[in-house]
Design a protein around this motif. Sequence first.
Motif, short mmCIF file in Angstrom:
data_model
loop_
_atom_site.label_atom_id
_atom_site.label_comp_id
_atom_site.label_asym_id
_atom_site.label_seq_id
_atom_site.Cartn_x
_atom_site.Cartn_y
_atom_site.Cartn_z
N HIS A 1 0.86 -1.20 0.00
CA HIS A 1 0.00 0.00 0.00
C HIS A 1 0.89 1.24 0.00
N LEU A 2 1.18 1.77 -1.18
CA LEU A 2 2.13 2.87 -1.31
C LEU A 2 1.75 3.76 -2.49
N HIS A 3 1.95 5.07 -2.30
CA HIS A 3 1.56 6.04 -3.33
C HIS A 3 2.75 6.85 -3.82
N THR A 4 2.66 7.24 -5.08
CA THR A 4 3.67 8.08 -5.72
C THR A 4 2.98 9.32 -6.30
N ALA A 5 3.72 10.08 -7.08
CA ALA A 5 3.16 11.30 -7.69
C ALA A 5 2.03 11.00 -8.66
N LEU A 6 1.82 9.74 -9.02
CA LEU A 6 0.69 9.40 -9.88
C LEU A 6 -0.64 9.54 -9.15
N VAL B 1 17.85 15.67 -2.39
CA VAL B 1 18.35 15.05 -1.17
C VAL B 1 18.43 13.54 -1.36
N ALA B 2 19.51 12.95 -0.92
CA ALA B 2 19.68 11.50 -1.00
C ALA B 2 18.89 10.82 0.11
N ALA B 3 18.17 9.76 -0.25
CA ALA B 3 17.40 9.00 0.74
C ALA B 3 17.59 7.51 0.50
N LYS B 4 17.76 6.77 1.60
CA LYS B 4 17.94 5.32 1.51
C LYS B 4 17.21 4.66 2.67
N ARG B 5 16.56 3.55 2.36
CA ARG B 5 15.86 2.79 3.38
C ARG B 5 16.87 2.13 4.32
N ALA B 6 16.50 1.99 5.60
CA ALA B 6 17.42 1.40 6.57
C ALA B 6 17.75 -0.05 6.24
N TRP B 7 16.82 -0.76 5.63
CA TRP B 7 17.02 -2.15 5.23
C TRP B 7 16.04 -2.45 4.10
N PRO B 8 16.37 -3.34 3.16
CA PRO B 8 15.52 -3.55 1.99
C PRO B 8 14.30 -4.42 2.28
N LEU B 9 13.23 -4.11 1.59
CA LEU B 9 12.04 -4.95 1.63
C LEU B 9 12.26 -6.20 0.77
N ASP B 10 11.44 -7.22 1.02
CA ASP B 10 11.47 -8.43 0.21
C ASP B 10 10.47 -8.37 -0.93
N PHE B 11 9.32 -7.74 -0.70
CA PHE B 11 8.30 -7.66 -1.76
C PHE B 11 7.55 -6.34 -1.63
N MET B 12 6.84 -5.97 -2.70
CA MET B 12 6.30 -4.62 -2.73
C MET B 12 5.30 -4.45 -3.87
N ALA B 13 4.33 -3.59 -3.65
CA ALA B 13 3.43 -3.14 -4.72
C ALA B 13 3.22 -1.64 -4.57
N VAL B 14 3.30 -0.92 -5.67
CA VAL B 14 2.88 0.48 -5.71
C VAL B 14 1.38 0.48 -6.00
N THR B 15 0.61 1.16 -5.17
CA THR B 15 -0.86 1.12 -5.29
C THR B 15 -1.42 2.54 -5.37
#
Length: 646
Positions: free
Chosen positions: A45-50, A94-108
């Motif tokens: 469950h994640l949103h972008t500029a779309l 600005v540079a941004a990085k996640r503290a640790w990587p996810l295993d799976f993902m969907a942009v919704t």
Amino acid sequence: MSARILFVTTAMAGVAASVAGVATAAEPAREPAPAERRAFFGELHLHTALSLDAWTYGTKLLPEDAYRFGRGDTVMVPATQVAREQGADGKKEVAAKRAWPLDFMAVTDHSELVGTMLALDDPKSDFANSEAGKRILADPPLAQRMYIVARRGRGEVPPQMKDPARIRDAWERTVRAANDFYAPGKFTTFIGYEWSALPDGKNLHRNVIFNSTSAPLPFDATQSQRPEDLWTYIESVRARGMDVIAIPHNGNASGGLMFDWNMSDGRPIDQAYAMRRASIEPLTEIAQIKGQSETVPMLSPNDEFANFEVLDRLLGPAGVKSAPPGSYIRDAFGRGLVIQSGVGANPFKYGVIGSSDIHNALSASDEAASAGGQFGIDPQTMLPRGEFAKKALGQPTTPQKLSASALALPEVAADPKRAEEAQRLSNVERSSAGLAGVWANENTRESIFAALKRKETFATSGTRVRVRMFGGWDFERELMKRKDWVAQAYAHGVPMGADMPAKPAGERAPKLLVQATKDPEGANLDRIQVIKVWLEGGSYKERIFDVAVSDGRKIDAEQRTTPLTSTVDLSTGEYRNSIGAAVLETVWEDPTFDPKQPVVYYARVLEIPTPRWSTLLAVKNQLPLSKDVPAIIQERAWSSPIWFTP
């Protein structure tokens, strides 16, 4: 930032280890055994500029950026985005990085008018040069209010906001990004979108997740706000050979509609509806940035841990309270038993996941990676300062005034003081992101989607606590001391998300095997609880049992234990892992079991007390702690249930 202690137990290493098998032509691939399933963490469950609303907040990152960030890459956040959302100087990315990587993902991204606002980022576009476009560029939130008014039948959005060509291009971009970033065995991506029904401000959103490499254009809430019509679309997609599910949004802001006794037409739920809903919606969200939807003190007065990350308002600027009955999953588990007793099927037979609902494409779930509002951050580079930090904590130095376009909404104009107070709290009341956990054989679309459908899932409030639960009748008391206990649990019982087999003659009560392992970089564990919801006398009841506890505490005759003393230092935002346990596990038998009563069991795992994100932000900025939210929380994880039906 709170103190972190890094250590990995042998049990953790065993769960986290990955061994890749290679099949040869002479040796067919072996089907992995259920006991080989591992825990994977993800975001659905994640949103972008779309998304229209995300664009109005200032988001410029797109699905490709979201996937890069999610898999652990460094992403450069545009200057305009960090300026609008975190108050940066606005002069450089600005540079941004996640503290640790996810295993799976969907942009919704929200399917409604998806991608059309991007035209305003092109100064040469017809939209940017239109009168409506100029007004929106001067006041970006106006676009969302135009859409709200139009959905209520009192106007139209500008034609550029519903341009079918731009909507199609945005969807093709979503599909392409999911496929481009899919790396089987390393990083799994799913095509998805959010159907965003909001009748009378009551949230009935669903995230639609496809297990396929292609997907038709979304069915959106401008076409219908009835979940049943979304299900018809999903059934039509399945008929074309593509598997797809819907996952209800956190129910806490639904005003009682998410788990209502009735169908959309007002008639009581019948068997056909119940079976259809259970088939299409195997899971629901229980935690995300808009709070948790397990339960609240009003519904569970005997649960001392129910007052956790409560956000009890409808979405929108007016601050209208959301009715708790029908909005929380524990209540829904009970309602499902009642409905099943009447019609023979349970519409609310849900597994649980957590996710983020973050609206700036940066899916970050650590407590330190939240600063309120709708956004994820890299705390090293994006932490709000000055006025933006005060605003995030509900401590503005100057009163926050509602815009003219907000005051044009009738509910805001009718009670502007309540709307202003809701706006003040809209950041600090938000939670850090949740996480979706699955037990799957491998990190691939097929394997993770299968885990989602069979509900072998768990949710966390953002921590990487791993929890699994099995139910059976003849589990030995010492079973979990065996090296092959997981294989034995699958062989002689069922995992979470499943139904208990029929009760054998001579067996007194079901036994639950529950194990929880701490976040390898996070807080120790306080306890494991089993929540029981059962049918009795035409209604349902609930009870909480402490089943495994740390620090040598005793569990009394009422199946409860004493609280731990917090180690949090509110002046520094640090805590000590000098209490709690790395691993908790138990074989628990229900001492109150009645074989004539249908029952739902699920596990809840509590960490030791730690500082909330708002405390960390206040300490970093040398500001007073917020008085509107707790300074200390106990992060947690929830298993999917196991059901017993006589």
